[in-house]
Write a protein that holds these residues in place. Structure first.
Motif, short mmCIF file in Angstrom:
data_model
loop_
_atom_site.label_atom_id
_atom_site.label_comp_id
_atom_site.label_asym_id
_atom_site.label_seq_id
_atom_site.Cartn_x
_atom_site.Cartn_y
_atom_site.Cartn_z
N ARG A 1 0.92 -1.25 -0.22
CA ARG A 1 0.19 -0.22 -0.49
C ARG A 1 1.39 1.64 -0.40
O ARG A 1 0.52 2.18 -1.10
CB ARG A 1 -1.13 0.16 1.21
N GLN A 2 2.16 1.34 0.30
CA GLN A 2 2.81 2.39 0.79
C GLN A 2 3.82 3.00 -0.71
O GLN A 2 3.42 3.51 -0.68
CB GLN A 2 4.06 2.04 1.87
N ALA A 3 4.19 1.14 -1.35
CA ALA A 3 4.37 1.49 -2.65
C ALA A 3 3.55 2.26 -3.24
O ALA A 3 4.30 2.98 -4.12
CB ALA A 3 5.15 -0.10 -3.01
N VAL A 4 2.17 1.88 -3.86
CA VAL A 4 1.41 1.96 -4.90
C VAL A 4 0.98 3.32 -3.92
O VAL A 4 1.65 4.17 -5.20
CB VAL A 4 0.17 1.08 -4.37
N GLU A 5 1.47 4.32 -3.01
CA GLU A 5 0.70 5.23 -2.41
C GLU A 5 1.86 6.47 -3.43
O GLU A 5 1.56 7.32 -3.90
CB GLU A 5 0.94 5.90 -1.33
N ALA A 6 3.27 5.70 -3.15
CA ALA A 6 4.14 6.09 -3.80
C ALA A 6 4.78 6.62 -5.02
O ALA A 6 5.26 6.98 -5.19
CB ALA A 6 5.86 5.60 -2.69
N LEU A 7 4.49 5.36 -5.65
CA LEU A 7 4.44 5.81 -7.00
C LEU A 7 4.03 7.21 -7.88
O LEU A 7 2.35 6.85 -7.85
CB LEU A 7 4.47 4.14 -7.57
N PRO A 8 4.44 7.07 -8.73
CA PRO A 8 3.51 8.48 -9.94
C PRO A 8 2.53 7.48 -9.98
O PRO A 8 2.51 6.45 -10.33
CB PRO A 8 4.45 8.98 -10.56
N ALA A 9 1.63 7.88 -11.42
CA ALA A 9 1.05 6.82 -11.97
C ALA A 9 1.34 7.07 -13.31
O ALA A 9 2.02 7.45 -13.52
CB ALA A 9 -0.68 8.03 -12.32
N GLY A 10 1.16 5.08 -13.95
CA GLY A 10 1.98 4.80 -14.82
C GLY A 10 1.77 2.95 -14.64
O GLY A 10 0.97 2.70 -13.57
N ALA A 11 2.40 2.58 -15.78
CA ALA A 11 2.35 0.91 -15.71
C ALA A 11 2.68 0.49 -14.36
O ALA A 11 2.49 -0.62 -13.59
CB ALA A 11 2.94 0.45 -16.81
N GLU A 12 3.84 1.26 -13.77
CA GLU A 12 4.59 0.51 -12.69
C GLU A 12 3.56 0.17 -11.00
O GLU A 12 3.25 -0.41 -10.54
CB GLU A 12 6.05 0.93 -12.38
N ARG A 13 2.60 1.60 -11.45
CA ARG A 13 1.88 1.74 -10.62
C ARG A 13 1.03 0.80 -10.15
O ARG A 13 0.57 0.09 -9.37
CB ARG A 13 0.99 2.90 -10.10
N ASP A 14 0.04 0.54 -11.62
CA ASP A 14 -1.17 -0.16 -12.24
C ASP A 14 -0.01 -1.66 -11.67
O ASP A 14 -1.30 -2.21 -11.02
CB ASP A 14 -1.47 0.17 -13.25
N GLU A 15 0.46 -2.19 -11.89
CA GLU A 15 0.65 -3.61 -11.57
C GLU A 15 1.34 -4.09 -9.67
O GLU A 15 1.03 -5.08 -9.25
CB GLU A 15 2.71 -3.88 -11.85
#
Length: 101
Positions: free
Chosen positions: A71-85
């Motif tokens: 959850r923390q990783a998802v919140e820290a990532l910018p929008a894009g493919a990596e966040r979606d994964e």
């Protein structure tokens, strides 16, 4: 309503505190640590203590930790493919956790 014995005990504790009789007890000023769970049987508490001392962590606890980290990783990532994964991975773990309860 407190009974006579509870009132007497409270008064004696208050008097001892006022005199400073309880100031130098071991662990004074530190939080209480409750390792035992009072609702478990003595046998289950013993098993839990053995597992804890052996370094065993239940799968459910590991799963919850992994979910929190994702959850923390998802919140820290910018929008894009990596966040979606990462979000898909998180949803899968949440479904696994819910199926175990």
């Amino acid at each position: 309503m407190a009974g006579i014995f509870e009132q007497l005990a409270e008064r004696r504790i208050s008097e001892a505190l006022a005199r400073g009789d309880l100031d130098h007890l071991p662990g004074a000023g530190k939080p209480l640590v409750f390792d035992d769970e009072p609702l478990l049987s003595p046998e289950q508490r013993m098993v839990n203590r053995i597992l804890k001392n052996a370094g065993f962590t239940p799968r459910e606890v590991l799963l919850r930790r992994e979910i929190a980290a994702l959850r923390q990783a998802v919140e820290a990532l910018p929008a894009g493919a990596e966040r979606d994964e990462k979000r898909r991975e998180l949803l899968l773990l949440v479904q696994v956790a819910e199926s175990r309860t």
